[in-house]
Design a protein around this motif. Sequence first.
Motif, mmCIF file in Angstrom:
data_model
loop_
_atom_site.group_PDB
_atom_site.id
_atom_site.type_symbol
_atom_site.label_atom_id
_atom_site.label_comp_id
_atom_site.label_asym_id
_atom_site.label_seq_id
_atom_site.Cartn_x
_atom_site.Cartn_y
_atom_site.Cartn_z
ATOM 1 N N ILE A 225 0.839 -1.196 0.000
ATOM 2 C CA ILE A 225 0.000 0.000 0.000
ATOM 3 C C ILE A 225 0.874 1.246 0.000
ATOM 4 N N LEU A 226 1.964 1.219 0.776
ATOM 5 C CA LEU A 226 2.891 2.350 0.801
ATOM 6 C C LEU A 226 3.513 2.567 -0.588
ATOM 7 N N LEU B 8 6.448 1.525 -10.654
ATOM 8 C CA LEU B 8 6.384 1.214 -9.226
ATOM 9 C C LEU B 8 5.003 0.693 -8.842
ATOM 10 N N MET B 9 3.971 1.224 -9.466
ATOM 11 C CA MET B 9 2.610 0.751 -9.201
ATOM 12 C C MET B 9 2.458 -0.707 -9.650
ATOM 13 N N ILE B 10 3.004 -1.023 -10.803
ATOM 14 C CA ILE B 10 2.944 -2.399 -11.304
ATOM 15 C C ILE B 10 3.712 -3.333 -10.380
ATOM 16 N N ILE B 11 4.882 -2.893 -9.937
ATOM 17 C CA ILE B 11 5.686 -3.698 -9.010
ATOM 18 C C ILE B 11 4.925 -3.941 -7.710
ATOM 19 N N ALA B 12 4.259 -2.914 -7.192
ATOM 20 C CA ALA B 12 3.503 -3.041 -5.943
ATOM 21 C C ALA B 12 2.362 -4.041 -6.087
ATOM 22 N N VAL B 13 1.656 -3.995 -7.188
ATOM 23 C CA VAL B 13 0.537 -4.920 -7.410
ATOM 24 C C VAL B 13 1.043 -6.349 -7.561
ATOM 25 N N ILE B 14 2.126 -6.531 -8.310
ATOM 26 C CA ILE B 14 2.690 -7.876 -8.481
ATOM 27 C C ILE B 14 3.176 -8.414 -7.140
ATOM 28 N N LEU B 15 3.832 -7.562 -6.361
ATOM 29 C CA LEU B 15 4.304 -7.975 -5.035
ATOM 30 C C LEU B 15 3.134 -8.347 -4.122
ATOM 31 N N LEU B 16 2.059 -7.597 -4.197
ATOM 32 C CA LEU B 16 0.867 -7.900 -3.400
ATOM 33 C C LEU B 16 0.281 -9.260 -3.793
ATOM 34 N N ILE B 17 0.213 -9.525 -5.077
ATOM 35 C CA ILE B 17 -0.294 -10.816 -5.541
ATOM 36 C C ILE B 17 0.607 -11.951 -5.069
ATOM 37 N N ILE B 18 1.905 -11.751 -5.126
ATOM 38 C CA ILE B 18 2.850 -12.772 -4.669
ATOM 39 C C ILE B 18 2.700 -13.022 -3.178
ATOM 40 N N ILE B 19 2.606 -11.966 -2.389
ATOM 41 C CA ILE B 19 2.466 -12.110 -0.931
ATOM 42 C C ILE B 19 1.208 -12.890 -0.585
#
Length: 104
Positions: free
Chosen positions: A62-63, A76-87
Amino acid sequence: MEIALFIILIPFLVLATIFSKGKGAVLIAGYNTMSDSEKSQYDEVALCKFTGKIMYGVSFCILLLAIAELLNLHLLMIIAVILLIIIITVALIYTKTGNRFKTK
């Protein structure tokens, strides 16, 4: 939009802190609907601590989303969404395999 993300971030961090201390099991969906006999089969503290770690990961995403929105960085937004899906995927696989939170 970025202000809303920062506002959403605060409760997530508060919940992550509560869970990390091994408390707040009543706030975990599914666990709070179990009967007392079912709850006794689970290690409540370990479950809360794991949930806290996941909440910290989601808070970080979210940050990143808020920073990406603030600085208009689409990558960075794409990276954040991909990281969220992975988590979320790793958390689901981890919790659903091996009876990790069952008491022995």
